[in-house]
Design an enzyme around this catalytic site. Structure first.
Site, PDB file in Angstrom:
ATOM      1  N   ASP A   1       0.913  -1.506  -0.087  1.00 48.53           N
ATOM      2  CA  ASP A   1      -0.008   0.022  -0.089  1.00 48.53           C
ATOM      3  C   ASP A   1       0.836   1.147   0.118  1.00 48.53           C
ATOM      4  O   ASP A   1       0.180   2.428  -0.312  1.00 48.53           O
ATOM      5  CB  ASP A   1      -0.867   0.084   1.206  1.00 48.53           C
ATOM      6  CG  ASP A   1      -2.101  -0.600   1.058  1.00 48.53           C
ATOM      7  OD1 ASP A   1      -2.840  -0.341   0.027  1.00 48.53           O
ATOM      8  OD2 ASP A   1      -2.631  -1.449   1.977  1.00 48.53           O
TER       9      ASP A   1
HETATM   10  C1  BGC Z   1       0.240   1.509   6.295  1.00 43.54           C
HETATM   11  C2  BGC Z   1      -0.189   0.076   5.307  1.00 43.54           C
HETATM   12  C3  BGC Z   1      -1.744   0.344   5.294  1.00 43.54           C
HETATM   13  C4  BGC Z   1      -2.128   1.672   4.648  1.00 43.54           C
HETATM   14  C5  BGC Z   1      -3.605   1.592   4.287  1.00 43.54           C
HETATM   15  C6  BGC Z   1      -0.352   2.678   5.491  1.00 43.54           C
HETATM   16  O1  BGC Z   1      -0.017   3.755   6.430  1.00 43.54           O
HETATM   17  O2  BGC Z   1       1.626   1.426   6.357  1.00 43.54           O
HETATM   18  O3  BGC Z   1       0.143  -0.908   6.144  1.00 43.54           O
HETATM   19  O4  BGC Z   1      -2.206  -0.903   4.464  1.00 43.54           O
HETATM   20  O5  BGC Z   1      -1.704   2.707   5.308  1.00 43.54           O
HETATM   21  O6  BGC Z   1      -4.393   1.843   5.549  1.00 43.54           O
HETATM   22  C1  NOJ Z   2      -2.038  -3.659   5.198  1.00 40.08           C
HETATM   23  C2  NOJ Z   2      -3.205  -3.725   4.391  1.00 40.08           C
HETATM   24  O1  NOJ Z   2      -4.391  -4.078   5.005  1.00 40.08           O
HETATM   25  C3  NOJ Z   2      -2.760  -4.567   3.325  1.00 40.08           C
HETATM   26  O2  NOJ Z   2      -3.954  -4.784   2.338  1.00 40.08           O
HETATM   27  C4  NOJ Z   2      -1.530  -4.277   2.749  1.00 40.08           C
HETATM   28  O3  NOJ Z   2      -1.288  -5.226   1.735  1.00 40.08           O
HETATM   29  C5  NOJ Z   2      -0.138  -4.202   3.725  1.00 40.08           C
HETATM   30  N1  NOJ Z   2      -0.659  -3.169   4.594  1.00 40.08           N
HETATM   31  C6  NOJ Z   2       0.987  -3.860   3.224  1.00 40.08           C
HETATM   32  O4  NOJ Z   2       1.072  -2.582   2.701  1.00 40.08           O
END
Ligand code: BGC
Ligand code: NOJ
Length: 808
Positions: A483
């Site tokens: 993400d």
């Molecule tokens: C986090 C991710 C998460 C994304 C969306 C980011 O700040 O590091 O792990 O999936 O936010 O909520």
């Molecule tokens: C948390 C999110 O829920 C997931 O969808 C994503 O793949 C990981 N973070 C890695 O960014």
């Protein structure tokens, strides 16, 4: 250092001191009503949606961290205390918290009174049941007072924490004997209320927080408890609470037990009132009638235990390594159930007000959950597919209550659609229910635009093909699995969301990861197409996959490992040419899982590079070197300080991709060693470093660039649970349902020389005995006494028992 121990026979983790490094929590509830409860009794509960139907209030990031919960106070001749130690924090002579499967039992003893509080949500019930047992362990008779306490949330947890100008004036309750009704907003548009009751006559009650605590006190020093006297307050605005007072006389050695119920009740709109202004309590009374005696509570607890026994019997291992057994037999599937239920909504790191169900998250959670209750996985798949858009793209999230796509987050995460194919394939493999592919499912919840589930999968698959970039690799869009790799974001405005901001709209940034994912799911997609009778589509899919594989080898290979991406400017991400972020974990895992480079030896090279450059004592970090500064063209990944989260943290979600990849090239010893680095039961001994629950995977462990290397964060709600279960159960221990049969092909290295597995699948039971010589070659199988070719055991009739001898 440990703070407790596993009690495998009871399927419990026993916390021996309340002074754990962090609140260690558990989940109550299995279907619609849920609670979070920490080892001191902190936490909250809700009906279905942690934001919109929250029953009790919880203040996140509090001081100390874990304040607020369902508390019981014992007042014993002027002395008062709480069995979970906090919030009163009076020293206890004995403390223990038993974290069980969907229940928690906290016992505290002080000066001759032992109090045991059992928290659980009975099956099929929209309520928490708290059974409190008070025992006099002293030589003399005792008269004590027991106070219950919950603070009600005014339903919408976000509004509850922000809109005080309104909320301080709307709180309403009714008190009827031993039952407290919380009915804020029931007078207008709500047709639900909360009920808080005890199965005994009360000596007093409180429903107004300030009356109970006193204006200047916290939960550790309620004035009513200190004085041993409820105020019988009736809340009018401000903060409604529910507190009962019981007067309990105990002869030496005597114990008494009380049942408290905290539940959610909904009435038909036309039957809201008993008489003007008085809520219709019929449904509440029916609920309470079910938990009046300890016999009823024991029966409900027994049913919950049986429910888990049945579910956990789907996959069991006996290996001689007790930590391996307890992870596979108990704690990993348990966490899979919790992530399946909660997605990423409510934990001690997710507030329950932010995120709905993730599209990719739900599909991946399903991979670890599907064998437990296939019917629920089916329902989830159809719900998730119904949020897909007609062009094959997907809303990144949807709301659990409405099941509608979330417009605020939108779509454009180009890996999302493919996970639906993975999820659907896993479901059909487990259940044999090919019929689901013909189920008619809407796009974007529009009843006028529907198609079969298979058509949804087809649009997912082709969405990738319609969105290829300059190298023929898939366009990344807002981000892929990672993400935080936001290659079209270019955000220089503080606070802007990296996930939803797209300041550039070029069609250049490409993801090698999505390419690997595409090649990995293609054979499953093709097989499902064949099952539907679409031979041409199956053939075309295989050709597309072969082409994509070629593209990855041509444009996604960096010499020693797989590249990660191309950015907006066509520059490589995850290459030796980069200053930071030269190598990433995701593509080394997924491309090898997809079989790319296995025959040519490139796969081995990639995994060796991952080992040499990414592995630490605590697991494999996501990338190296960590980004030292913020890169406008890379997005959130470079916003994190080195070693945390996506910037070179140990992301436990994708470590299993490397484990599975290692089994693809026959290195079971590597796979098993990597699993043990992050599996919580193996980290129990370093709980002072790891700091979170030793019975639950965490999303992230700080990487080697971080000051707090080895420290975990974000336990419970993470795709880590599902992927680690898949890695250990299907690839390392090696028992995996396929479309045509059960694959038995362990790859675990020398450490576990023999083991047995019982796997129930499609109604039959497979008893597998493994003699493991760690050959690294495909296993040899003898099925019901006859040697078979290959490693696929054809499915047997429901009701039959199949005996398999396996030499690996
Ligand atoms: C986090 C991710 C998460 C994304 C969306 C980011 O700040 O590091 O792990 O999936 O936010 O909520
Ligand atoms: C948390 C999110 O829920 C997931 O969808 C994503 O793949 C990981 N973070 C890695 O960014």
């Amino acid at each position: 250092m440990r703070f407790g121990h596993f009690d495998d026979a009871a399927r419990e983790y026993v916390i021996e001191t309340p002074r754990t490094p962090y609140p260690w929590i558990n989940y109550l509830g299995t279907e619609e009503f849920f609670g979070l409860v920490s080892h001191t009794g902190g936490g909250y509960c809700f009906y279905r949606d942690a934001r919109l139907r929250r029953l009790t209030r919880y203040r996140y990031n509090n001081v100390p961290t874990d304040v607020g919960g369902r508390y019981y106070y014992v007042h014993d001749s002027g002395d008062y205390w709480t069995p979970g130690w906090a919030p009163v924090k009076r020293e206890l002579d004995f403390y223990e918290c038993r974290v069980g499967l969907s229940y928690t039992k906290i016992t505290g003893e002080r000066k001759g009174i032992r109090a045991e509080v059992l928290y659980f949500v009975p099956l099929g019930t929209n309520a928490e049941v708290h059974r409190v047992i008070l025992k006099n362990t002293a030589q003399a008779a005792k008269s004590v007072k027991l106070f219950s306490f919950v603070e009600f949330c005014l339903w919408d947890a976000w509004d509850d924490q922000t809109n005080y100008q309104r909320n301080f004036s709307i709180g309403e309750v009714e008190v009827d004997g031993s039952t407290i009704y919380h009915k804020t907003e029931y007078r207008e548009r709500r047709n639900h209320y909360a009920v808080h009751s005890v199965n005994a006559q009360v000596a007093g009650f409180d429903t107004d927080r300030e009356s109970f605590l006193g204006p200047w006190n916290g939960f550790g020093e309620p004035q009513a408890v200190a004085e041993g006297k409820s105020r019988n307050s009736v809340a009018s605005g401000w903060q409604p609470i529910g507190s009962h007072q019981l007067a309990v006389d105990l002869a030496p050695g005597e114990e008494k037990s009380f049942v408290f119920v905290l539940g959610y009740v909904e009435n038909p709109v036309e039957e809201k009132w008993e008489k003007p202004g008085v809520v219709n309590k019929k449904a509440a009374r029916e609920l309470l009638a079910r938990f009046q005696t300890t016999g009823q509570v024991d029966a409900a607890l027994g049913a919950l235990r049986d429910y888990w026994t049945e579910m956990l019997s789907k996959y069991t291992v006996k290996s001689g390594d007790e930590r391996l057994d307890r992870m596979v037999n108990i704690w990993n599937p348990y966490q899979c159930m919790v992530t399946f239920n909660m997605s990423r909504s409510a934990s001690y790191f997710e507030t329950g007000i932010g995120r709905g169900m993730g599209f990719r998250d739900s599909n991946q959670d399903l991979l670890g959950f599907v064998h437990l209750v296939p019917a629920r996985a089916r329902e989830r798949l159809l719900d998730t597919a119904a949020t897909q858009k007609p062009d094959g793209s997907a809303y990144h999230q949807y709301q659990p209550l409405t099941k509608r796509g979330n417009d605020a987050v939108g779509s454009g995460f180009n890996d999302d659609p493919l996970w639906l194919v993975s999820g659907a394939a896993a479901y059909v493999k487990e259940s044999g229910d090919f019929g689901i592919l013909r189920e008619v499912v809407p796009f974007d919840n529009d009843p006028k635009d529907t198609a079969t589930l298979f058509e949804h999968l087809k649009r997912s698959f082709h969405h990738v093909l319609k969105n290829l970039g300059p190298h023929g690799l898939p366009l990344i869009g807002r981000a892929d699995w990672n993400d935080c790799l936001n290659l079209n974001c270019f955000s220089d405005t503080p606070g802007e969301s990296f996930q939803t901001t797209g300041n550039r709209t070029g069609r250049t940034a490409e993801s090698v990861f999505i390419a690997g994912l595409f090649v990995h799911v293609a054979p499953d997609y093709a097989a499902l197409a064949e099952a539907m009778g679409f031979a041409d589509e199956a053939k075309a899919a295989r050709e597309h996959a072969a082409r994509m594989e070629k593209t990855v080898l041509e444009h996604g290979w960096d010499g020693e490992w797989f590249l990660r991406a191309y950015d907006f400017f066509g520059k490589k991400v995850g290459s030796k040419e980069c200053e930071d972020g030269q190598i990433f974990i995701e593509t080394q895992g997924y491309c090898v899982m997809a079989g790319i480079g296995v025959a040519s030896g490139l796969a081995k090279k990639a995994l060796d590079s991952a080992r040499d450059r990414l592995e630490t004592a605590h697991g494999i970090v996501l990338n190296q070197p960590a980004y030292k500064e913020y890169h406008l063209e890379l997005g959130e990944i470079s916003s994190y300080p080195p070693g945390y989260k996506e910037n070179a943290g140990i992301f436990c979600h994708n470590n299993p991709w490397i484990m599975i990849a290692e089994t693809v090239i026959g290195r079971g010893d590597r796979a098993f060693a990597l699993w043990k680095k992050i599996a919580p039961a193996y980290r129990e001994e370093i709980s002072e470093v790891h700091r979170l629950e030793p019975y639950t995977y965490a999303q992230m462990i700080a990487g080697k660039d971080a000051v707090r290397h080895g420290e975990a964060k974000n336990s419970w709600l993470t795709g880590t649970a599902a992927w680690n279960f898949v890695a250990i159960s299907q690839h390392i221990l090696g028992v995996k349902p396929e479309l045509e049969g059960l694959r038995v092909n362990p790859c675990i290295g020398r450490e576990v020389p023999t083991f047995t597995i019982v796997r129930k699948c499609r109604g039959a039971e497979y008893r597998i005995t493994v003699a493991n010589k760690a050959t690294g070659k495909p296993a040899k199988l003898v099925v019901d006494g006859k040697p078979i070719e290959g490693t696929l055991v054809p499915y047997a009739k429901a009701g039959s028992v199949v005996t398999i001898a396996c030499e690996a």
